[in-house]
Design a protein around this motif. Structure first.
Motif, PDB file in Angstrom:
ATOM      1  N   GLU A 297       0.830  -1.200   0.000  1.00  0.00           N
ATOM      2  CA  GLU A 297       0.000   0.000   0.000  1.00  0.00           C
ATOM      3  C   GLU A 297       0.869   1.255   0.000  1.00  0.00           C
ATOM      4  OE1 GLU A 297      -3.294   0.374  -0.236  1.00  0.00           O
ATOM      5  OE2 GLU A 297      -3.456  -1.795  -0.532  1.00  0.00           O
ATOM      6  N   VAL A 298       1.919   1.238   0.807  1.00  0.00           N
ATOM      7  CA  VAL A 298       2.819   2.396   0.856  1.00  0.00           C
ATOM      8  C   VAL A 298       3.496   2.602  -0.493  1.00  0.00           C
ATOM      9  CG1 VAL A 298       4.936   3.286   1.903  1.00  0.00           C
ATOM     10  CG2 VAL A 298       3.190   2.216   3.335  1.00  0.00           C
ATOM     11  N   MET A 299       3.932   1.497  -1.102  1.00  0.00           N
ATOM     12  CA  MET A 299       4.600   1.611  -2.395  1.00  0.00           C
ATOM     13  C   MET A 299       3.649   2.132  -3.470  1.00  0.00           C
ATOM     14  SD  MET A 299       7.703   0.941  -1.958  1.00  0.00           S
ATOM     15  CE  MET A 299       8.139   0.968  -3.695  1.00  0.00           C
ATOM     16  N   LYS A 300       2.383   1.724  -3.430  1.00  0.00           N
ATOM     17  CA  LYS A 300       1.416   2.242  -4.394  1.00  0.00           C
ATOM     18  C   LYS A 300       1.216   3.741  -4.220  1.00  0.00           C
ATOM     19  CE  LYS A 300      -2.111  -0.510  -3.723  1.00  0.00           C
ATOM     20  NZ  LYS A 300      -3.456  -1.111  -3.930  1.00  0.00           N
ATOM     21  N   LYS A 301       1.124   4.193  -2.982  1.00  0.00           N
ATOM     22  CA  LYS A 301       0.958   5.628  -2.732  1.00  0.00           C
ATOM     23  C   LYS A 301       2.178   6.399  -3.209  1.00  0.00           C
ATOM     24  CE  LYS A 301      -2.069   4.988   1.279  1.00  0.00           C
ATOM     25  NZ  LYS A 301      -3.286   5.537   0.647  1.00  0.00           N
ATOM     26  N   LEU A 302       3.366   5.864  -2.896  1.00  0.00           N
ATOM     27  CA  LEU A 302       4.583   6.553  -3.345  1.00  0.00           C
ATOM     28  C   LEU A 302       4.659   6.595  -4.864  1.00  0.00           C
ATOM     29  CD1 LEU A 302       7.238   5.106  -0.853  1.00  0.00           C
ATOM     30  CD2 LEU A 302       6.284   7.425  -0.879  1.00  0.00           C
ATOM     31  N   THR A 303       4.277   5.494  -5.515  1.00  0.00           N
ATOM     32  CA  THR A 303       4.298   5.452  -6.975  1.00  0.00           C
ATOM     33  C   THR A 303       3.317   6.460  -7.564  1.00  0.00           C
ATOM     34  OG1 THR A 303       4.894   3.109  -6.919  1.00  0.00           O
ATOM     35  CG2 THR A 303       4.011   3.963  -8.983  1.00  0.00           C
ATOM     36  N   GLY A 304       2.091   6.535  -6.997  1.00  0.00           N
ATOM     37  CA  GLY A 304       1.090   7.476  -7.492  1.00  0.00           C
ATOM     38  C   GLY A 304       1.542   8.919  -7.354  1.00  0.00           C
ATOM     39  N   TRP A 305       2.036   9.279  -6.171  1.00  0.00           N
ATOM     40  CA  TRP A 305       2.486  10.656  -5.979  1.00  0.00           C
ATOM     41  C   TRP A 305       3.711  10.964  -6.825  1.00  0.00           C
ATOM     42  CZ3 TRP A 305      -0.553  14.173  -4.278  1.00  0.00           C
ATOM     43  CH2 TRP A 305      -1.537  13.883  -3.335  1.00  0.00           C
ATOM     44  N   ALA A 306       4.588   9.969  -7.009  1.00  0.00           N
ATOM     45  CA  ALA A 306       5.755  10.194  -7.872  1.00  0.00           C
ATOM     46  C   ALA A 306       5.325  10.475  -9.302  1.00  0.00           C
ATOM     47  CB  ALA A 306       6.675   8.973  -7.822  1.00  0.00           C
ATOM     48  N   ALA A 307       4.286   9.770  -9.786  1.00  0.00           N
ATOM     49  CA  ALA A 307       3.782  10.028 -11.137  1.00  0.00           C
ATOM     50  C   ALA A 307       3.186  11.420 -11.242  1.00  0.00           C
ATOM     51  CB  ALA A 307       2.745   8.964 -11.503  1.00  0.00           C
ATOM     52  N   ILE A 308       2.457  11.836 -10.201  1.00  0.00           N
ATOM     53  CA  ILE A 308       1.861  13.178 -10.230  1.00  0.00           C
ATOM     54  C   ILE A 308       2.943  14.256 -10.225  1.00  0.00           C
ATOM     55  CG2 ILE A 308       0.463  14.791  -8.882  1.00  0.00           C
ATOM     56  CD1 ILE A 308      -1.219  12.365  -8.008  1.00  0.00           C
ATOM     57  N   VAL A 309       3.959  14.075  -9.408  1.00  0.00           N
ATOM     58  CA  VAL A 309       5.039  15.053  -9.325  1.00  0.00           C
ATOM     59  C   VAL A 309       5.872  15.067 -10.607  1.00  0.00           C
ATOM     60  CG1 VAL A 309       7.171  15.620  -8.092  1.00  0.00           C
ATOM     61  CG2 VAL A 309       5.138  14.949  -6.822  1.00  0.00           C
ATOM     62  N   VAL A 346      -4.197  17.005 -11.870  1.00  0.00           N
ATOM     63  CA  VAL A 346      -5.530  16.721 -11.331  1.00  0.00           C
ATOM     64  C   VAL A 346      -6.081  15.439 -11.935  1.00  0.00           C
ATOM     65  CG1 VAL A 346      -7.915  17.546 -11.243  1.00  0.00           C
ATOM     66  CG2 VAL A 346      -6.033  19.121 -10.773  1.00  0.00           C
ATOM     67  N   SER A 347      -5.867  15.241 -13.243  1.00  0.00           N
ATOM     68  CA  SER A 347      -6.370  14.029 -13.908  1.00  0.00           C
ATOM     69  C   SER A 347      -5.724  12.782 -13.300  1.00  0.00           C
ATOM     70  CB  SER A 347      -6.073  14.096 -15.398  1.00  0.00           C
ATOM     71  OG  SER A 347      -6.717  15.210 -15.982  1.00  0.00           O
ATOM     72  N   LEU A 348      -4.413  12.828 -13.138  1.00  0.00           N
ATOM     73  CA  LEU A 348      -3.732  11.675 -12.536  1.00  0.00           C
ATOM     74  C   LEU A 348      -4.204  11.448 -11.100  1.00  0.00           C
ATOM     75  CD1 LEU A 348      -0.060  12.091 -13.811  1.00  0.00           C
ATOM     76  CD2 LEU A 348      -1.698  10.329 -14.462  1.00  0.00           C
ATOM     77  N   TYR A 349      -4.435  12.542 -10.371  1.00  0.00           N
ATOM     78  CA  TYR A 349      -4.898  12.400  -8.994  1.00  0.00           C
ATOM     79  C   TYR A 349      -6.254  11.696  -8.948  1.00  0.00           C
ATOM     80  CZ  TYR A 349      -6.473  13.565  -4.305  1.00  0.00           C
ATOM     81  OH  TYR A 349      -6.943  13.490  -3.024  1.00  0.00           O
ATOM     82  N   VAL A 350      -7.163  12.116  -9.856  1.00  0.00           N
ATOM     83  CA  VAL A 350      -8.501  11.508  -9.880  1.00  0.00           C
ATOM     84  C   VAL A 350      -8.406  10.025 -10.248  1.00  0.00           C
ATOM     85  CG1 VAL A 350     -10.727  11.512 -11.077  1.00  0.00           C
ATOM     86  CG2 VAL A 350      -9.672  13.672 -10.375  1.00  0.00           C
ATOM     87  N   PHE A 352      -5.773   7.933  -9.943  1.00  0.00           N
ATOM     88  CA  PHE A 352      -5.139   7.146  -8.867  1.00  0.00           C
ATOM     89  C   PHE A 352      -6.040   7.030  -7.647  1.00  0.00           C
ATOM     90  CE2 PHE A 352      -0.746   8.472 -10.625  1.00  0.00           C
ATOM     91  CZ  PHE A 352      -0.780   7.415 -11.521  1.00  0.00           C
ATOM     92  N   LYS A 353      -6.844   8.062  -7.414  1.00  0.00           N
ATOM     93  CA  LYS A 353      -7.761   8.006  -6.267  1.00  0.00           C
ATOM     94  C   LYS A 353      -8.822   6.941  -6.499  1.00  0.00           C
ATOM     95  CE  LYS A 353      -8.791   9.869  -2.270  1.00  0.00           C
ATOM     96  NZ  LYS A 353      -7.827   9.834  -1.144  1.00  0.00           N
ATOM     97  N   ARG A 354      -9.309   6.859  -7.752  1.00  0.00           N
ATOM     98  CA  ARG A 354     -10.305   5.830  -8.041  1.00  0.00           C
ATOM     99  C   ARG A 354      -9.700   4.430  -7.948  1.00  0.00           C
ATOM    100  NH1 ARG A 354     -13.591   8.400 -13.278  1.00  0.00           N
ATOM    101  NH2 ARG A 354     -14.686  10.039 -12.100  1.00  0.00           N
ATOM    102  N   LEU A 355      -8.442   4.317  -8.309  1.00  0.00           N
ATOM    103  CA  LEU A 355      -7.748   3.021  -8.221  1.00  0.00           C
ATOM    104  C   LEU A 355      -7.242   2.715  -6.807  1.00  0.00           C
ATOM    105  CD1 LEU A 355      -5.622   3.151 -11.513  1.00  0.00           C
ATOM    106  CD2 LEU A 355      -7.700   1.832 -11.102  1.00  0.00           C
ATOM    107  N   GLU A 356      -7.480   3.657  -5.891  1.00  0.00           N
ATOM    108  CA  GLU A 356      -7.053   3.530  -4.487  1.00  0.00           C
ATOM    109  C   GLU A 356      -5.532   3.376  -4.375  1.00  0.00           C
ATOM    110  OE1 GLU A 356      -9.223   0.345  -2.717  1.00  0.00           O
ATOM    111  OE2 GLU A 356     -11.108   1.477  -2.647  1.00  0.00           O
ATOM    112  N   TRP A 357      -4.846   4.084  -5.233  1.00  0.00           N
ATOM    113  CA  TRP A 357      -3.391   4.106  -5.158  1.00  0.00           C
ATOM    114  C   TRP A 357      -2.906   5.202  -4.218  1.00  0.00           C
ATOM    115  CZ3 TRP A 357       0.349   2.650  -9.571  1.00  0.00           C
ATOM    116  CH2 TRP A 357       0.020   1.384 -10.058  1.00  0.00           C
ATOM    117  N   ILE A 358      -3.762   6.192  -3.975  1.00  0.00           N
ATOM    118  CA  ILE A 358      -3.390   7.278  -3.056  1.00  0.00           C
ATOM    119  C   ILE A 358      -4.566   7.574  -2.141  1.00  0.00           C
ATOM    120  CG2 ILE A 358      -1.686   8.321  -4.592  1.00  0.00           C
ATOM    121  CD1 ILE A 358      -3.749  10.319  -5.449  1.00  0.00           C
TER     122      ILE A 358
END
Length: 358
Positions: A297-309, A346-350, A352-358
């Motif tokens: 779960e932590v790795m998915k969150k880090l991956t999602g935020w890294a993609a957004i950044v 914003v698109s990536l955030y939405v 990843f949020k739907r995929l529960e990555w962040i």
């Protein structure tokens, strides 16, 4: 301890350290070794039991000499602390030299030797020892049972022997030995029950779908080590009881049945220890699975935020190249690229949020 002194339990009840009996009649209690021998000599049908401290070399030596037992039996009865010379310890093997009681059973004619141990969970673990394991030795003869035990266990074993007095009459020293072994086996069950209760508390913590904390993992490791130390006693002890039962196969039916019950009891203890080892192993595996899941779960969150950044980094890097292109050096280009970064983030955030990555 004086030969004529018994002991007192915590509630003030006198606990004898020796007893001579004939049938259902108690002849004497707390008698010295020579007096016990005299009583057995004068009372042809008398039997006796005695619980002595390992430091009582005279009494132990008297029994050894009387029945013609060898020096190795003396060493087993007294324990290895009484002969710590390195060359002798080396001959005993690493496990015996380390001071752990070696559970075993031997026969010398009509004399039987049993080396076993009493177990107890310490209130506070001391060093690497998760379980108190204390040597208990028995010499079983047709008319005398000699139990060699330290002060921590002497009273408890004495109480078991006194409580079994009504059964000692027809069974003699066989029944007395069974009473001692039953008391030791009850101690094993007490340890098993305590470990089960502690394991249940750890299992309850896992029902929250969270891995064990660092302290709980330490507790689980100590419990597993305790089970390992307990199995070093209970597994060979089952063979000891079976050997005693086989040597008593020609005794009256009730005595043979009692040995069979003890064998079943000891088998149950061994099986319970094996089950505890498996259940504690399952606790570890489950906790590790939760750890892995949380790490994923932590790795998915880090991956999602890294993609957004990475999006603004990519756009700003492209726009910052030293190459003339549309919007370069103008406010319009700045706002256009800023809008592109905002929309992409914003698109990536939405997503990843739907995929529960962040």
């Amino acid at each position: 301890m004086s030969d004529r002194q018994g002991s007192g339990s915590a509630d003030g009840t006198h606990v004898p350290r020796s007893r001579v009996w004939v049938g259902d009649r108690v002849v004497a209690e707390d008698v010295a070794g020579p007096e016990t021998a005299d009583l057995l000599h004068h009372e042809a049908d008398a039997c006796a039991w005695a619980v002595v401290d390992p430091s009582d070399h005279e009494r132990i030596g008297g029994v050894i000499d009387k029945f013609g037992l060898d020096e190795w039996v003396r060493r087993d009865l007294l324990g290895h602390d009484h002969h710590p010379e390195p060359d002798r310890l080396a001959a005993l093997g690493p496990e015996r030299a380390a001071g752990r009681p070696q559970v075993k059973y031997e026969e010398f004619g009509d004399v039987r030797l049993v080396i076993t141990a009493a177990t107890e969970l310490p209130e506070q673990p001391r060093g690497r020892d998760a379980l108190d394991v204390r040597r208990v030795a028995m010499v079983i003869t047709p008319r005398l049972l000699l139990v060699v035990a330290g002060p921590e266990d002497a009273d408890e074993l004495g109480r078991h022997l006194v409580a079994a007095q009504s059964r000692l009459g027809p069974g003699g020293t066989e029944r007395a030995a069974q009473a001692v072994l039953h008391g030791l086996s009850s101690g094993y069950f007490t340890v098993v029950q305590a470990i089960e209760d502690a394991g249940d508390e750890l299992a309850d913590a896992l029902f929250d779908l969270q891995p064990l904390s660092r302290e709980e993992k330490g507790t689980a490791f100590r419990l597993r080590r305790t089970v390992t130390e307990l199995r070093r006693v209970t597994v060979p002890m089952r063979e000891v009881v079976e050997g005693l039962g086989q040597s008593s196969a020609e005794e009256p039916g009730s005595i043979s049945r009692s040995w069979n019950l003890l064998i079943e009891h000891q088998t149950s203890v061994s099986a319970a220890a094996d089950d505890l080892r498996d259940s504690l192993g399952a606790l570890f595996d489950t906790s590790l699975a939760f750890d892995d899941s949380r790490m994923n779960e932590v790795m998915k969150k880090l991956t999602g935020w890294a993609a957004i950044v990475a999006v603004p980094t990519l756009v700003s890097g492209f726009a910052g190249m030293n190459v003339p292109f549309w919007g370069n050096g103008h406010a319009t280009g700045f706002y256009v690229y800023l809008a592109i970064m905002a929309v992409a983030c914003v698109s990536l955030y939405v997503v990843f949020k739907r995929l529960e990555w962040i």
